[in-house]
Design a protein around this motif. Structure first.
Motif, short mmCIF file in Angstrom:
data_model
loop_
_atom_site.label_atom_id
_atom_site.label_comp_id
_atom_site.label_asym_id
_atom_site.label_seq_id
_atom_site.Cartn_x
_atom_site.Cartn_y
_atom_site.Cartn_z
N ASP A 181 -1.84 18.52 -4.71
CA ASP A 181 -1.21 18.50 -3.39
C ASP A 181 -0.98 17.07 -2.90
O ASP A 181 -1.21 16.73 -1.73
CB ASP A 181 -2.06 19.25 -2.35
CG ASP A 181 -1.99 20.76 -2.56
OD1 ASP A 181 -0.93 21.23 -3.04
OD2 ASP A 181 -2.97 21.45 -2.26
N GLY A 182 -0.51 16.23 -3.84
CA GLY A 182 -0.30 14.83 -3.50
C GLY A 182 0.75 14.62 -2.43
O GLY A 182 0.65 13.68 -1.63
N ILE A 183 1.76 15.48 -2.39
CA ILE A 183 2.82 15.33 -1.39
C ILE A 183 2.25 15.49 0.02
O ILE A 183 2.64 14.76 0.95
CB ILE A 183 3.96 16.34 -1.65
CG1 ILE A 183 4.70 15.94 -2.94
CG2 ILE A 183 4.92 16.41 -0.48
CD1 ILE A 183 5.71 16.95 -3.42
N LEU A 184 1.33 16.42 0.19
CA LEU A 184 0.69 16.61 1.49
C LEU A 184 -0.11 15.37 1.89
O LEU A 184 -0.10 14.95 3.05
CB LEU A 184 -0.22 17.84 1.46
CG LEU A 184 -0.85 18.27 2.78
CD1 LEU A 184 0.22 18.57 3.81
CD2 LEU A 184 -1.76 19.47 2.57
N CYS A 185 -0.78 14.78 0.91
CA CYS A 185 -1.55 13.55 1.18
C CYS A 185 -0.60 12.41 1.57
O CYS A 185 -0.88 11.65 2.50
CB CYS A 185 -2.37 13.16 -0.05
SG CYS A 185 -3.37 11.68 0.17
N LEU A 186 0.53 12.31 0.88
CA LEU A 186 1.52 11.27 1.21
C LEU A 186 2.03 11.46 2.64
O LEU A 186 2.19 10.50 3.39
CB LEU A 186 2.69 11.33 0.23
CG LEU A 186 2.38 10.96 -1.23
CD1 LEU A 186 3.58 11.24 -2.11
CD2 LEU A 186 1.96 9.50 -1.35
N ALA A 187 2.30 12.72 3.00
CA ALA A 187 2.78 13.02 4.35
C ALA A 187 1.73 12.63 5.39
O ALA A 187 2.06 12.09 6.46
CB ALA A 187 3.13 14.50 4.47
N ASP A 188 0.45 12.91 5.08
CA ASP A 188 -0.63 12.55 6.00
C ASP A 188 -0.66 11.04 6.26
O ASP A 188 -0.80 10.59 7.39
CB ASP A 188 -1.98 13.00 5.44
CG ASP A 188 -2.20 14.50 5.57
OD1 ASP A 188 -1.47 15.13 6.35
OD2 ASP A 188 -3.08 15.03 4.88
N ILE A 189 -0.56 10.26 5.18
CA ILE A 189 -0.63 8.80 5.31
C ILE A 189 0.60 8.27 6.05
O ILE A 189 0.49 7.41 6.93
CB ILE A 189 -0.75 8.16 3.92
CG1 ILE A 189 -2.13 8.48 3.32
CG2 ILE A 189 -0.56 6.64 3.99
CD1 ILE A 189 -2.30 8.06 1.88
N LEU A 190 1.77 8.80 5.72
CA LEU A 190 3.01 8.33 6.35
C LEU A 190 3.05 8.63 7.84
O LEU A 190 3.58 7.84 8.63
CB LEU A 190 4.22 8.96 5.66
CG LEU A 190 4.63 8.38 4.31
CD1 LEU A 190 5.62 9.29 3.60
CD2 LEU A 190 5.23 6.99 4.50
N THR A 191 2.49 9.76 8.24
CA THR A 191 2.57 10.17 9.65
C THR A 191 1.38 9.74 10.48
O THR A 191 1.38 9.92 11.69
CB THR A 191 2.71 11.70 9.75
OG1 THR A 191 1.60 12.33 9.07
CG2 THR A 191 4.00 12.18 9.10
N ASP A 192 0.37 9.16 9.84
CA ASP A 192 -0.84 8.72 10.55
C ASP A 192 -0.59 7.36 11.18
O ASP A 192 -0.41 6.36 10.49
CB ASP A 192 -2.01 8.65 9.58
CG ASP A 192 -3.32 8.30 10.27
OD1 ASP A 192 -3.30 8.07 11.49
OD2 ASP A 192 -4.36 8.26 9.59
N ALA A 193 -0.56 7.32 12.51
CA ALA A 193 -0.31 6.06 13.22
C ALA A 193 -1.38 5.02 12.91
O ALA A 193 -1.14 3.81 13.06
CB ALA A 193 -0.25 6.31 14.73
N GLY A 194 -2.54 5.49 12.44
CA GLY A 194 -3.62 4.56 12.13
C GLY A 194 -3.54 3.96 10.74
O GLY A 194 -4.29 3.04 10.42
N SER A 195 -2.63 4.46 9.92
CA SER A 195 -2.49 3.94 8.56
C SER A 195 -1.85 2.55 8.59
O SER A 195 -0.91 2.31 9.36
CB SER A 195 -1.62 4.86 7.71
OG SER A 195 -2.26 6.08 7.46
N ALA A 196 -2.36 1.67 7.76
CA ALA A 196 -1.78 0.33 7.66
C ALA A 196 -0.35 0.41 7.15
O ALA A 196 0.00 1.31 6.39
CB ALA A 196 -2.63 -0.53 6.73
N GLU A 197 0.48 -0.54 7.57
CA GLU A 197 1.88 -0.54 7.12
C GLU A 197 1.96 -0.62 5.60
O GLU A 197 2.81 0.03 4.98
CB GLU A 197 2.63 -1.72 7.74
CG GLU A 197 4.12 -1.72 7.35
CD GLU A 197 4.84 -2.97 7.80
OE1 GLU A 197 5.82 -2.87 8.56
OE2 GLU A 197 4.42 -4.08 7.38
#
Length: 438
Positions: A181-197
């Motif tokens: 379920d890597g795509i879901l993880c990618l979506a989580d990181i991309l949409t998380d405002a707390g994730s580093a650029e």
């Protein structure tokens, strides 16, 4: 994204010491099996080398031409077997190295140790698709996504995702990504405002890799569609807020690939004011500073222009002026890759113009901005289009679309050579032109 490590792994029932013990036992067993295989390959290789030495000595001490000719096949067969055995030994040695690195990633809680192992894996991926396949089959993608699902390793997300992107140049890597379920993880990181650029940029790089039109395996795209709204939204936001050209390039490349395989992505982008965001970015050299970035922008615009409503937005954002500028894109160096990127920019700018010019207002604006003389120049002057046939075809198509709505905008000579004949005849005429005729 989840706020604690335990919430990410609800099915984990082994304590850290127990997990270490299981991994160590399994590691010893696999190491012993690999050692046995290595010994077998080594013995086979030595036997074949001795056989080759014996054949060579026999050939040296005889002048019998019939015998020498008969030995050619034996020598060729032995050399092939030597090559195969040697390749198998190398693959086994590399597999063992990969296994060690993956075990370090899976078993260690030390950020430096894990980071070092990821760096080594990333370095190995640069040796080509064959090694990437080995790395994927050994479970590297699974191990790296485990890191990306733990908040305590957030400082390693970008590094891990860059490695995942490299591994996913092969289908086995994409298959592994789908299974965890890597795509879901990618979506989580991309949409998380707390994730580093940096982490979001590398997540975009993975998206760009797995959505590449060059991949033949597409089964992962079904699950991608489920998260597409979130991913597309996050990517266009990343384009708007990018702090560097590299970040913009990765985000826009992902969007460009996505727009190829589903028109829903184009509709989403129009709703998100993507035309405004992308055309504004073209004025910002901090974000769009190379032909490669412009290639991604004009690819997205070309795909958006399939939709009728795109014409109005492009006109409002003075997009025709920008397309005219892109028709003049020239390389700043002798780099073949930069030259090829400039050709793609010119070609797609012409394609976008042709599609948008179905709209009468767009066609009229393009004519008023003197787009037709530039298209004629690109058709008639090979140097202007870097001798590219694809640019020529696109420019002829755009020119004919504009001429259909406003035939008086083209003089008789150009009409006779570029509009009136069959497209293939105009193409042959222009592709054989020398500079002296221009």
């Amino acid at each position: 994204m989840a706020s604690s490590q335990s919430s990410r792994h609800p099915n984990s029932i082994l304590s850290s010491p127990q997990r270490m013990h299981v991994i160590q036992v399994d590691s010893v067993q696999r190491w012993m099996e690999d050692l046995r295989h290595m010994t077998e390959y080594e013995k086979s290789l030595l036997d074949k080398c001795m056989e080759l030495t014996a054949i060579t000595e026999r050939c040296i001490h005889t002048e019998d031409e019939y015998f020498l000719k008969s030995m050619k096949e034996a020598i060729h067969e032995t050399l092939t077997e030597v090559s195969d055995s040697f390749s198998q030994m190398i693959d086994l040695a590399l597999t063992n190295e990969v296994q060690i690195l993956i075990r370090q990633i899976e078993s260690s809680d030390n950020i430096q140790t894990i980071g070092s192992a990821i760096s080594s894996l990333l370095s190995l991926t640069q040796d080509g698709p064959q090694l990437c396949t080995i790395i994927a089959k050994e479970g590297a993608v699974v191990a790296l996504f485990k890191i990306c699902r733990q908040d305590c390793f957030s400082c390693l997300y970008a590094h891990a995702l860059r490695t995942v992107a490299s591994i996913c140049c092969v289908e086995e890597g994409i298959k592994q990504l789908e299974e965890v379920d890597g795509i879901l993880c990618l979506a989580d990181i991309l949409t998380d405002a707390g994730s580093a650029e940096a982490a979001r940029a590398e997540a975009a790089a993975v998206v760009a890799q797995i959505t590449s039109p060059h991949h033949t395996c597409t089964q992962h795209l079904a699950s991608f569609l489920e998260s597409m709204q979130d991913i597309v939204t996050a990517l266009i936001k990343l384009c708007e807020e990018a702090s560097s050209g590299e970040v913009f390039l990765l985000a826009s490349a992902a969007l460009a690939n996505i727009t190829f395989f589903d028109t829903m992505a184009c509709e989403i982008l129009l709703q998100l004011n993507a035309v405004h965001i992308l055309l504004q970015a073209c004025h910002d050299r901090r974000r769009v500073d190379t032909p490669y970035s412009k290639d991604q922008v004009v690819t997205i615009l070309a795909n958006l222009s399939v939709l009728e409503q795109a014409a109005t937005e492009v006109l409002q954002e003075k997009g025709i002026e920008r397309l005219l500028v892109l028709l003049g894109e020239r390389p700043s160096s002798s780099s073949p890759s930069e030259g090829a990127a400039c050709e793609r920019v010119q070609q797609k700018a012409a394609v976008t113009l042709a599609r948008l010019s179905r709209d009468a207002d767009v066609a009229q604006t393009a004519i008023q901005l003197q787009t037709i003389p530039r298209l004629i120049e690109l058709c008639r002057s090979p140097a202007e289009r870097n001798n590219s046939d694809s640019v020529l075809v696109a420019c002829l198509a755009a020119l004919r679309r504009l001429a259909a709505g406003c035939p008086e905008s083209i003089d008789d000579a150009d009409h006779e050579q570029l509009i009136k004949p069959r497209l293939v005849d105009s193409f042959l005429l222009c592709s054989n032109m020398e500079e002296s005729f221009v």
